[in-house]
Design an enzyme around this catalytic site. Sequence first.
Site, mmCIF file in Angstrom:
data_model
loop_
_atom_site.group_PDB
_atom_site.id
_atom_site.type_symbol
_atom_site.label_atom_id
_atom_site.label_comp_id
_atom_site.label_asym_id
_atom_site.label_seq_id
_atom_site.Cartn_x
_atom_site.Cartn_y
_atom_site.Cartn_z
ATOM 1 N N CYS A 64 0.845 -1.202 0.000
ATOM 2 C CA CYS A 64 0.000 0.000 0.000
ATOM 3 C C CYS A 64 0.875 1.245 0.000
ATOM 4 N N CYS A 67 2.310 3.079 -3.119
ATOM 5 C CA CYS A 67 1.520 4.081 -3.852
ATOM 6 C C CYS A 67 1.069 5.219 -2.947
ATOM 7 N N HIS A 68 0.961 4.931 -1.647
ATOM 8 C CA HIS A 68 0.488 5.952 -0.696
ATOM 9 C C HIS A 68 1.636 6.313 0.234
ATOM 10 N N CYS A 100 -8.684 -1.144 -3.636
ATOM 11 C CA CYS A 100 -7.246 -1.056 -3.896
ATOM 12 C C CYS A 100 -6.594 -2.426 -3.808
ATOM 13 N N CYS A 163 -34.617 2.598 14.589
ATOM 14 C CA CYS A 163 -33.343 3.018 15.182
ATOM 15 C C CYS A 163 -33.581 4.277 16.020
ATOM 16 N N CYS A 166 -34.737 4.302 19.763
ATOM 17 C CA CYS A 166 -33.716 4.186 20.800
ATOM 18 C C CYS A 166 -32.727 5.348 20.741
ATOM 19 N N HIS A 167 -32.183 5.628 19.549
ATOM 20 C CA HIS A 167 -31.034 6.539 19.492
ATOM 21 C C HIS A 167 -31.399 8.024 19.447
ATOM 22 N N ARG A 204 -21.666 -3.801 14.442
ATOM 23 C CA ARG A 204 -22.496 -3.162 15.478
ATOM 24 C C ARG A 204 -23.940 -3.015 14.999
ATOM 25 N N CYS A 208 -27.564 -4.388 16.517
ATOM 26 C CA CYS A 208 -28.769 -3.599 16.798
ATOM 27 C C CYS A 208 -29.975 -4.190 16.076
HETATM 28 C C1 HEC Z 1 -33.797 -1.260 21.409
HETATM 29 C C2 HEC Z 1 -32.955 -0.110 21.266
HETATM 30 C C3 HEC Z 1 -32.080 -0.003 20.031
HETATM 31 C C4 HEC Z 1 -32.480 0.028 18.727
HETATM 32 C C5 HEC Z 1 -33.892 -0.062 18.167
HETATM 33 C C6 HEC Z 1 -31.278 0.236 17.951
HETATM 34 N N1 HEC Z 1 -30.194 0.307 18.760
HETATM 35 FE FE1 HEC Z 1 -28.323 0.859 18.207
HETATM 36 N N2 HEC Z 1 -27.671 0.553 20.110
HETATM 37 C C7 HEC Z 1 -28.467 0.219 21.176
HETATM 38 C C8 HEC Z 1 -27.634 0.033 22.347
HETATM 39 C C9 HEC Z 1 -28.113 -0.349 23.735
HETATM 40 C C10 HEC Z 1 -26.303 0.283 21.924
HETATM 41 C C11 HEC Z 1 -25.030 0.224 22.775
HETATM 42 C C12 HEC Z 1 -24.906 1.502 23.552
HETATM 43 C C13 HEC Z 1 -24.688 2.654 22.629
HETATM 44 O O1 HEC Z 1 -23.553 2.854 22.163
HETATM 45 O O2 HEC Z 1 -25.674 3.356 22.289
HETATM 46 C C14 HEC Z 1 -26.372 0.639 20.528
HETATM 47 C C15 HEC Z 1 -25.272 1.030 19.769
HETATM 48 C C16 HEC Z 1 -25.368 1.550 18.490
HETATM 49 C C17 HEC Z 1 -24.271 2.171 17.796
HETATM 50 C C18 HEC Z 1 -22.834 2.350 18.306
HETATM 51 C C19 HEC Z 1 -22.643 3.708 18.913
HETATM 52 C C20 HEC Z 1 -21.266 3.885 19.506
HETATM 53 O O3 HEC Z 1 -20.910 5.020 19.830
HETATM 54 O O4 HEC Z 1 -20.538 2.896 19.662
HETATM 55 C C21 HEC Z 1 -24.759 2.559 16.583
HETATM 56 C C22 HEC Z 1 -23.976 3.266 15.485
HETATM 57 C C23 HEC Z 1 -26.148 2.167 16.524
HETATM 58 N N3 HEC Z 1 -26.485 1.563 17.706
HETATM 59 C C24 HEC Z 1 -26.977 2.351 15.453
HETATM 60 C C25 HEC Z 1 -28.261 1.806 15.367
HETATM 61 C C26 HEC Z 1 -29.038 1.783 14.149
HETATM 62 C C27 HEC Z 1 -28.605 2.367 12.821
HETATM 63 C C28 HEC Z 1 -30.219 1.178 14.456
HETATM 64 C C29 HEC Z 1 -31.365 0.811 13.520
HETATM 65 C C30 HEC Z 1 -31.045 -0.241 12.561
HETATM 66 C C31 HEC Z 1 -30.194 0.866 15.864
HETATM 67 N N4 HEC Z 1 -28.978 1.229 16.373
HETATM 68 C C32 HEC Z 1 -31.246 0.333 16.577
HETATM 69 C C33 HEC Z 1 -29.840 0.114 21.183
HETATM 70 C C34 HEC Z 1 -30.634 0.149 20.044
HETATM 71 C C1 HEC Z 2 -0.671 0.517 -7.383
HETATM 72 C C2 HEC Z 2 -0.988 1.651 -6.543
HETATM 73 C C3 HEC Z 2 -1.870 1.443 -5.319
HETATM 74 C C4 HEC Z 2 -1.769 0.457 -4.375
HETATM 75 C C5 HEC Z 2 -0.813 -0.713 -4.301
HETATM 76 C C6 HEC Z 2 -2.777 0.793 -3.372
HETATM 77 N N1 HEC Z 2 -3.445 1.910 -3.715
HETATM 78 FE FE1 HEC Z 2 -4.884 2.837 -2.641
HETATM 79 N N2 HEC Z 2 -5.205 4.146 -4.126
HETATM 80 C C7 HEC Z 2 -4.436 4.234 -5.270
HETATM 81 C C8 HEC Z 2 -4.966 5.311 -6.098
HETATM 82 C C9 HEC Z 2 -4.391 5.749 -7.431
HETATM 83 C C10 HEC Z 2 -6.080 5.847 -5.391
HETATM 84 C C11 HEC Z 2 -6.989 6.984 -5.783
HETATM 85 C C12 HEC Z 2 -7.416 6.951 -7.171
HETATM 86 C C13 HEC Z 2 -8.828 6.559 -7.356
HETATM 87 O O1 HEC Z 2 -9.711 7.444 -7.250
HETATM 88 O O2 HEC Z 2 -9.076 5.365 -7.590
HETATM 89 C C14 HEC Z 2 -6.188 5.103 -4.169
HETATM 90 C C15 HEC Z 2 -7.128 5.362 -3.180
HETATM 91 C C16 HEC Z 2 -7.083 4.838 -1.912
HETATM 92 C C17 HEC Z 2 -7.874 5.281 -0.791
HETATM 93 C C18 HEC Z 2 -8.862 6.431 -0.799
HETATM 94 C C19 HEC Z 2 -8.128 7.696 -0.399
HETATM 95 C C20 HEC Z 2 -8.987 8.923 -0.341
HETATM 96 O O3 HEC Z 2 -8.397 10.016 -0.205
HETATM 97 O O4 HEC Z 2 -10.204 8.833 -0.398
HETATM 98 C C21 HEC Z 2 -7.549 4.499 0.269
HETATM 99 C C22 HEC Z 2 -8.118 4.592 1.677
HETATM 100 C C23 HEC Z 2 -6.546 3.552 -0.181
HETATM 101 N N3 HEC Z 2 -6.283 3.793 -1.506
HETATM 102 C C24 HEC Z 2 -5.976 2.574 0.609
HETATM 103 C C25 HEC Z 2 -5.101 1.607 0.123
HETATM 104 C C26 HEC Z 2 -4.676 0.461 0.894
HETATM 105 C C27 HEC Z 2 -5.059 0.160 2.326
HETATM 106 C C28 HEC Z 2 -3.839 -0.261 0.080
HETATM 107 C C29 HEC Z 2 -3.166 -1.576 0.383
HETATM 108 C C30 HEC Z 2 -4.065 -2.695 0.723
HETATM 109 C C31 HEC Z 2 -3.760 0.449 -1.176
HETATM 110 N N4 HEC Z 2 -4.542 1.560 -1.119
HETATM 111 C C32 HEC Z 2 -2.986 0.036 -2.235
HETATM 112 C C33 HEC Z 2 -3.376 3.455 -5.589
HETATM 113 C C34 HEC Z 2 -2.935 2.344 -4.908
#
Ligand code: HEC
Ligand code: HEC
Length: 247
Positions: A64, A67-68, A100, A163, A166-167, A204, A208
């Site tokens: 990686c 290129c980066h 990539c 979602c 709860c959130h 995560r 949920c």
């Molecule tokens: C019944 C309640 C409930 C519902 C519905 C729910 N969640 Fe959660 N979710 C939780 C609890 C509890 C946690 C763990 C504590 C926290 O980080 O909020 C959590 C954690 C998360 C986190 C991590 C937040 C962090 O900071 O780590 C995300 C993102 C999230 N929920 C998104 C969603 C999404 C998107 C949906 C709908 C698909 C959803 N949740 C539905 C209860 C719920």
């Molecule tokens: C041969 C060259 C090459 C290799 C090897 C490569 N990359 Fe890239 N990568 C690129 C180019 C070129 C772009 C951006 C061009 C595009 O839009 O596709 C890119 C874009 C990205 C981006 C997005 C950056 C942004 O600013 O949004 C990420 C993250 C990334 N590469 C991670 C990786 C990782 C992790 C690896 C190794 C597993 C990897 N690349 C290997 C050439 C490479």
Amino acid sequence: MLRLAVLLLLAAAPASAEIVSGSSFLSPEMRRQQEDETRNPGFFWVEQGQELFSRRPEAGGEACIGCHAAPQRSLRGAAATYPKLVSERLMNLEGRIEQCRVERQKQPAFGYESPELLALTAYIASLSRGLPMDVAIDGPARPFYEAGRAFFERRQGQLNLSCRHCHDGLVGQKLRGDTISRGASTGYPAYRLEWNSVGSLHRRLRACSLGVRATQFEAGGPEYLALELYLAGRARGLPVETPAMRR
Ligand code: HEC
Ligand code: HEC
């Protein structure tokens, strides 16, 4: 379940519009641990990711870093702009790394939730620590954002909860030992004690979905990608905190 039913009676109108990070709901001790690079196990994953970033794939191909060059500078801020549209496809950071991996490194995809992809994602996201979340939600991203919002607001599962119930409605309430947060995405991949590992945001989200007995969508699939964009849009301006620590 009874406890949840009681909680729902408490669910008031959506709370204030201000979104705060999940870290605000951690105990003071856990928050200190999160901030301490020597005590937050997520940083072990970040180091693994950094190492992988510099290593040439065993089967050949460019590292990686080949290129980066100077990723601390060249990729700083990148994570804060994901998910985003890349050639009309909505991609999150994981998807971009896999792209990539396959197209530029010419190697088989790591796979969602694989240790390699988690480590690389945690590493690249950690390069944006402290920078504000900055996703685009207008223009071509708008329909995806709206799809994410619709998902967030739709009642689902046997418990028939959105979602938002709860959130937005039950923030600060306790549920199975957790304090319900605003559901911000700023700390992912995050180290969760229950997982004993770093896990992706989509892992995560699957937890949920399961919690309300609703369909669990595939990690990396279009449903959770749109939801991720909506969550990132809600959290715009909050600092990236990867790797966060969670219970
Ligand atoms: C019944 C309640 C409930 C519902 C519905 C729910 N969640 Fe959660 N979710 C939780 C609890 C509890 C946690 C763990 C504590 C926290 O980080 O909020 C959590 C954690 C998360 C986190 C991590 C937040 C962090 O900071 O780590 C995300 C993102 C999230 N929920 C998104 C969603 C999404 C998107 C949906 C709908 C698909 C959803 N949740 C539905 C209860 C719920
Ligand atoms: C041969 C060259 C090459 C290799 C090897 C490569 N990359 Fe890239 N990568 C690129 C180019 C070129 C772009 C951006 C061009 C595009 O839009 O596709 C890119 C874009 C990205 C981006 C997005 C950056 C942004 O600013 O949004 C990420 C993250 C990334 N590469 C991670 C990786 C990782 C992790 C690896 C190794 C597993 C990897 N690349 C290997 C050439 C490479």
